[in-house]
Design a protein around this motif. Structure first.
Motif, PDB file in Angstrom:
ATOM      1  N   SER A  19      -5.434 -15.228  -8.879  1.00  0.00           N
ATOM      2  CA  SER A  19      -4.370 -15.048  -9.862  1.00  0.00           C
ATOM      3  C   SER A  19      -4.027 -13.573  -9.947  1.00  0.00           C
ATOM      4  N   ARG A  20      -2.885 -13.315 -10.534  1.00  0.00           N
ATOM      5  CA  ARG A  20      -2.399 -11.933 -10.558  1.00  0.00           C
ATOM      6  C   ARG A  20      -1.590 -11.713 -11.818  1.00  0.00           C
TER       7      ARG A  20
ATOM      8  N   GLY B  49       3.521 -14.764  -6.907  1.00  0.00           N
ATOM      9  CA  GLY B  49       2.473 -15.703  -7.275  1.00  0.00           C
ATOM     10  C   GLY B  49       2.158 -16.778  -6.243  1.00  0.00           C
TER      11      GLY B  49
ATOM     12  N   ILE C 289      -2.091 -13.422  -2.345  1.00  0.00           N
ATOM     13  CA  ILE C 289      -1.132 -13.787  -3.373  1.00  0.00           C
ATOM     14  C   ILE C 289       0.058 -12.850  -3.275  1.00  0.00           C
TER      15      ILE C 289
END
Length: 117
Positions: free
Chosen positions: A70-71, A55, A51
């Motif tokens: 996800s981040r 995003g 990622i």
């Protein structure tokens, strides 16, 4: 320097789900891309997915449609949501951060994921 700590591994039955987390500390402002890798016994470490700081994600074919990265840059965390787990997903999962202009790589200590039949 960046320190990475993974958590969330464990034992799950095939078809189940797990969520791994990676928390970064240190010079987190310099982190660019992050990713998840895994290493099964007797095999080389392989990419699970990456990622970017913005995003954008990319995944290994073996996990596409089942795993999601996800981040949260504000909290310096990255997650790996793993669904429809298979026994072949059994491995130690590692968090990786690419830092700074030189692209230095930092790794976490790994977390074990075991998927049983």
């Amino acid at each position: 320097q960046v320190q990475l700590v993974e958590s969330g591994g464990g034992l799950v039955q095939a078809g189940g789900s797990l969520r791994l987390s990676c928390v970064a500390s240190g010079n987190t402002f310099a982190i660019n891309a992050m990713g998840w890798y895994r290493q099964a016994p007797g095999k080389q470490r392989e990419l699970v997915g990456v990622i970017s700081s913005g995003g954008w994600t990319n995944y290994a074919d073996s996990v596409k449609g089942r795993f999601a990265i996800s981040r949260d840059n504000a909290k310096n965390t990255m997650a790996l949501q793993m669904n429809s787990l298979l026994p072949e997903d059994t491995a130690v999962y590692y968090c990786k951060a690419v830092v700074g202009g030189r692209g230095d790589a930092y790794w976490g200590q790994g977390t074990q994921v075991t998927v049983s039949l």
